[in-house]
Design a protein around this motif. Structure first.
Motif, PDB file in Angstrom:
ATOM      1  N   TYR A 187      47.270  33.496  52.733  1.00 16.15           N
ATOM      2  CA  TYR A 187      46.074  33.016  53.406  1.00 16.15           C
ATOM      3  C   TYR A 187      46.028  33.398  54.878  1.00 16.15           C
ATOM      4  O   TYR A 187      45.147  32.937  55.616  1.00 16.15           O
ATOM      5  N   PHE A 188      46.960  34.228  55.307  1.00 16.20           N
ATOM      6  CA  PHE A 188      46.940  34.722  56.674  1.00 16.20           C
ATOM      7  C   PHE A 188      46.670  36.228  56.712  1.00 16.20           C
ATOM      8  O   PHE A 188      46.872  36.877  57.722  1.00 16.20           O
ATOM      9  N   VAL A 189      46.215  36.768  55.595  1.00 21.51           N
ATOM     10  CA  VAL A 189      45.802  38.170  55.533  1.00 21.51           C
ATOM     11  C   VAL A 189      44.372  38.274  56.051  1.00 21.51           C
ATOM     12  O   VAL A 189      43.497  37.531  55.622  1.00 21.51           O
ATOM     13  N   GLY A 190      44.129  39.191  56.985  1.00 20.63           N
ATOM     14  CA  GLY A 190      42.822  39.312  57.615  1.00 20.63           C
ATOM     15  C   GLY A 190      41.764  39.895  56.697  1.00 20.63           C
ATOM     16  O   GLY A 190      42.068  40.563  55.710  1.00 20.63           O
ATOM     17  N   ARG A 191      40.503  39.653  57.056  1.00 24.13           N
ATOM     18  CA  ARG A 191      39.407  40.134  56.208  1.00 24.13           C
ATOM     19  C   ARG A 191      39.340  41.664  56.187  1.00 24.13           C
ATOM     20  O   ARG A 191      38.938  42.244  55.181  1.00 24.13           O
ATOM     21  N   ASN A 192      39.733  42.320  57.287  1.00 25.62           N
ATOM     22  CA  ASN A 192      39.714  43.788  57.287  1.00 25.62           C
ATOM     23  C   ASN A 192      40.685  44.352  56.251  1.00 25.62           C
ATOM     24  O   ASN A 192      40.369  45.310  55.543  1.00 25.62           O
ATOM     25  N   GLN A 208      39.670  46.576  53.005  1.00 27.17           N
ATOM     26  CA  GLN A 208      40.284  47.883  52.767  1.00 27.17           C
ATOM     27  C   GLN A 208      40.908  47.937  51.380  1.00 27.17           C
ATOM     28  O   GLN A 208      40.813  48.953  50.676  1.00 27.17           O
ATOM     29  N   TRP A 209      41.551  46.857  50.994  1.00 26.62           N
ATOM     30  CA  TRP A 209      42.177  46.786  49.663  1.00 26.62           C
ATOM     31  C   TRP A 209      41.130  46.922  48.563  1.00 26.62           C
ATOM     32  O   TRP A 209      41.299  47.693  47.608  1.00 26.62           O
ATOM     33  N   ILE A 210      40.036  46.188  48.693  1.00 23.16           N
ATOM     34  CA  ILE A 210      38.967  46.241  47.681  1.00 23.16           C
ATOM     35  C   ILE A 210      38.336  47.625  47.624  1.00 23.16           C
ATOM     36  O   ILE A 210      38.179  48.217  46.548  1.00 23.16           O
ATOM     37  N   VAL A 241      33.159  40.251  53.416  1.00 20.60           N
ATOM     38  CA  VAL A 241      33.768  39.611  52.245  1.00 20.60           C
ATOM     39  C   VAL A 241      32.730  38.870  51.420  1.00 20.60           C
ATOM     40  O   VAL A 241      32.869  38.755  50.192  1.00 20.60           O
ATOM     41  N   GLU A 242      31.674  38.385  52.067  1.00 19.24           N
ATOM     42  CA  GLU A 242      30.655  37.639  51.320  1.00 19.24           C
ATOM     43  C   GLU A 242      29.853  38.542  50.381  1.00 19.24           C
ATOM     44  O   GLU A 242      29.115  38.043  49.525  1.00 19.24           O
ATOM     45  N   GLU A 243      29.971  39.866  50.534  1.00 16.92           N
ATOM     46  CA  GLU A 243      29.309  40.779  49.613  1.00 16.92           C
ATOM     47  C   GLU A 243      29.951  40.727  48.227  1.00 16.92           C
ATOM     48  O   GLU A 243      29.388  41.252  47.260  1.00 16.92           O
ATOM     49  N   ALA A 244      31.109  40.076  48.144  1.00 21.39           N
ATOM     50  CA  ALA A 244      31.787  39.922  46.853  1.00 21.39           C
ATOM     51  C   ALA A 244      31.466  38.579  46.201  1.00 21.39           C
ATOM     52  O   ALA A 244      32.112  38.187  45.228  1.00 21.39           O
ATOM     53  N   ALA A 245      30.468  37.887  46.739  1.00 18.20           N
ATOM     54  CA  ALA A 245      30.151  36.547  46.254  1.00 18.20           C
ATOM     55  C   ALA A 245      29.649  36.522  44.817  1.00 18.20           C
ATOM     56  O   ALA A 245      29.672  35.471  44.164  1.00 18.20           O
ATOM     57  N   SER A 246      29.211  37.657  44.299  1.00 15.97           N
ATOM     58  CA  SER A 246      28.667  37.682  42.935  1.00 15.97           C
ATOM     59  C   SER A 246      29.748  37.505  41.876  1.00 15.97           C
ATOM     60  O   SER A 246      29.448  37.214  40.720  1.00 15.97           O
ATOM     61  N   GLY A 247      31.010  37.719  42.247  1.00 16.30           N
ATOM     62  CA  GLY A 247      32.102  37.587  41.284  1.00 16.30           C
ATOM     63  C   GLY A 247      32.411  38.872  40.536  1.00 16.30           C
ATOM     64  O   GLY A 247      33.436  38.975  39.858  1.00 16.30           O
ATOM     65  N   ALA A 248      31.540  39.884  40.672  1.00 15.78           N
ATOM     66  CA  ALA A 248      31.757  41.141  39.952  1.00 15.78           C
ATOM     67  C   ALA A 248      33.003  41.869  40.452  1.00 15.78           C
ATOM     68  O   ALA A 248      33.778  42.419  39.663  1.00 15.78           O
ATOM     69  N   VAL A 249      33.199  41.860  41.771  1.00 13.19           N
ATOM     70  CA  VAL A 249      34.372  42.521  42.350  1.00 13.19           C
ATOM     71  C   VAL A 249      35.657  41.874  41.846  1.00 13.19           C
ATOM     72  O   VAL A 249      36.621  42.560  41.471  1.00 13.19           O
ATOM     73  N   GLN A 250      35.666  40.533  41.824  1.00 17.46           N
ATOM     74  CA  GLN A 250      36.856  39.824  41.361  1.00 17.46           C
ATOM     75  C   GLN A 250      37.162  40.160  39.896  1.00 17.46           C
ATOM     76  O   GLN A 250      38.325  40.316  39.519  1.00 17.46           O
ATOM     77  N   LEU A 255      36.550  34.558  51.476  1.00 17.66           N
ATOM     78  CA  LEU A 255      37.770  35.160  52.021  1.00 17.66           C
ATOM     79  C   LEU A 255      39.009  34.493  51.426  1.00 17.66           C
ATOM     80  O   LEU A 255      39.957  35.174  51.017  1.00 17.66           O
ATOM     81  N   GLU A 256      39.012  33.168  51.364  1.00 19.76           N
ATOM     82  CA  GLU A 256      40.176  32.453  50.838  1.00 19.76           C
ATOM     83  C   GLU A 256      40.441  32.819  49.374  1.00 19.76           C
ATOM     84  O   GLU A 256      41.588  33.009  48.970  1.00 19.76           O
ATOM     85  N   PHE A 257      39.370  32.926  48.589  1.00 21.32           N
ATOM     86  CA  PHE A 257      39.567  33.271  47.181  1.00 21.32           C
ATOM     87  C   PHE A 257      40.080  34.699  47.033  1.00 21.32           C
ATOM     88  O   PHE A 257      40.957  34.981  46.203  1.00 21.32           O
ATOM     89  N   LEU A 258      39.556  35.614  47.843  1.00 23.91           N
ATOM     90  CA  LEU A 258      40.010  37.007  47.781  1.00 23.91           C
ATOM     91  C   LEU A 258      41.446  37.142  48.292  1.00 23.91           C
ATOM     92  O   LEU A 258      42.214  37.972  47.797  1.00 23.91           O
ATOM     93  N   GLN A 259      41.811  36.315  49.286  1.00 22.89           N
ATOM     94  CA  GLN A 259      43.196  36.313  49.767  1.00 22.89           C
ATOM     95  C   GLN A 259      44.136  35.884  48.642  1.00 22.89           C
ATOM     96  O   GLN A 259      45.197  36.488  48.429  1.00 22.89           O
ATOM     97  N   TRP A 260      43.733  34.842  47.927  1.00 27.62           N
ATOM     98  CA  TRP A 260      44.554  34.382  46.796  1.00 27.62           C
ATOM     99  C   TRP A 260      44.632  35.471  45.722  1.00 27.62           C
ATOM    100  O   TRP A 260      45.706  35.748  45.186  1.00 27.62           O
ATOM    101  N   LEU A 261      43.492  36.106  45.439  1.00 25.22           N
ATOM    102  CA  LEU A 261      43.450  37.113  44.374  1.00 25.22           C
ATOM    103  C   LEU A 261      44.317  38.323  44.731  1.00 25.22           C
ATOM    104  O   LEU A 261      45.008  38.874  43.864  1.00 25.22           O
ATOM    105  N   LYS A 262      44.293  38.721  45.992  1.00 23.91           N
ATOM    106  CA  LYS A 262      45.136  39.859  46.408  1.00 23.91           C
ATOM    107  C   LYS A 262      46.611  39.519  46.220  1.00 23.91           C
ATOM    108  O   LYS A 262      47.388  40.332  45.718  1.00 23.91           O
ATOM    109  N   ARG A 263      46.979  38.318  46.628  1.00 23.28           N
ATOM    110  CA  ARG A 263      48.383  37.916  46.483  1.00 23.28           C
ATOM    111  C   ARG A 263      48.782  37.896  45.006  1.00 23.28           C
ATOM    112  O   ARG A 263      49.874  38.334  44.625  1.00 23.28           O
ATOM    113  N   TYR A 264      47.882  37.388  44.161  1.00 21.61           N
ATOM    114  CA  TYR A 264      48.202  37.330  42.737  1.00 21.61           C
ATOM    115  C   TYR A 264      48.337  38.729  42.144  1.00 21.61           C
ATOM    116  O   TYR A 264      49.296  39.016  41.420  1.00 21.61           O
TER     117      TYR A 264
END
Length: 278
Positions: A12-17, A21-23, A34-43, A104-113
């Motif tokens: 949860y300390f990984v920056g949005r940039n 970049q990862w996505i 990060v809010e452009e991923a709000a649709s859930g399709a990216v996840q 951002l928090e959900f994507l941070q968790w998803l990246k870690r997972y």
């Protein structure tokens, strides 16, 4: 693994940039927020990249515009989590609102997972464009075409190919003659204004990172103190660690901490009553 990623985890300390970049690198996209991923399709596609073939990509709508369409994507994602036995609550009501922090928090968790599964190494055989086109539905074809055009635009902007150099040579003189002094002046003012805005944003980011590191350091000091020999089993230390290590986003850990202290106080009160009775 999912249940062990608490709010104090380094994820949860990984920056949005870094998240963007990862996505963009993994899925060949061009997200800027990060809010452009709000649709859930990216996840959904990130899970498809991590577990190829598990996500029914033909059900994922990359062209969704409404909250209803977003929710359908999150249903697909939740089904995948259930299939893989991932114990992670998806707060759909918050995510579909496209608030930056929640996404951002959900994507941070998803990246870690995802990193914990594949060691942070991308699957070289995974073709994100092909997977986004899978299913053959009209919306999938449309999305594929849009993605291809976006990628072509990015390649044109970022490449130093001979074609572009040649085009510059043939059209450079004409463009130079067509450009007027007022236009150049306007462009210079815009560049200066944007540069100033970038500088201000960098200062804001630096301040936020310093503030984040400051509070994280304080929490780390509290954690070390609670782990000290002779103190780690004390009720107050146990209660504090309940809050620090709470892994479930739906609960703060406060209830568990209060329960520990309550039981400790009851035990002390019972001992005092026994002494008075004697």
């Amino acid at each position: 693994m999912a249940s062990n990623i608490g709010m104090m985890d380094s994820a949860y300390f990984v920056g949005r940039n870094e998240i963007l970049q990862w996505i963009n690198k993994s899925l060949q996209l061009n997200l800027t927020k990060v809010e452009e991923a709000a649709s859930g399709a990216v996840q959904c596609q990130l899970m498809d990249m991590t577990f190829p073939g598990v996500v029914p990509m033909h059900k994922v709508n990359f062209d969704g515009k409404t909250e209803y369409e977003f929710i359908q994507n999150y249903k697909v994602l939740q089904d995948v989590f259930s299939k893989l036995k991932i114990e992670k609550h998806i707060d759909v009501n918050k995510l579909v609102k496209a608030r930056p922090l929640d996404n951002l928090e959900f994507l941070q968790w998803l990246k870690r997972y995802c990193d914990s599964v594949n060691g942070g190494i991308m699957n070289e055989n995974y073709d994100p464009l092909e997977r986004r086109c899978k299913g053959g539905k009209e919306r999938s074809v449309k999305t594929c075409q849009k993605s291809s055009k976006s990628l072509q635009a990015n390649n044109m902007l970022n490449s130093g190919s001979g074609d572009r150099v040649g085009a510059r040579k043939t059209s450079g003189n004409k463009q130079a003659r067509a450009s007027s002094s007022p236009d150049r002046a306007d462009n210079s003012e815009q560049v200066e204004a944007l540069s100033q805005e970038i500088s201000e944003l960098k200062v804001s980011v630096d301040l936020l990172e310093k503030e984040r590191d400051f509070y994280f350091g304080k929490l780390r000091d509290v954690e070390i103190l609670c782990q000290a020999s002779g103190l780690e089993s004390q009720p107050m230390a146990v209660a504090i660690k309940k809050i620090l290590y709470a892994a479930d986003e739906k609960e703060s850990g406060l209830d568990a901490a209060q329960q520990v202290l309550s039981e400790s106080l009851d035990s002390i009160q019972g001992a005092d009553d026994d002494l008075l009775a004697d």
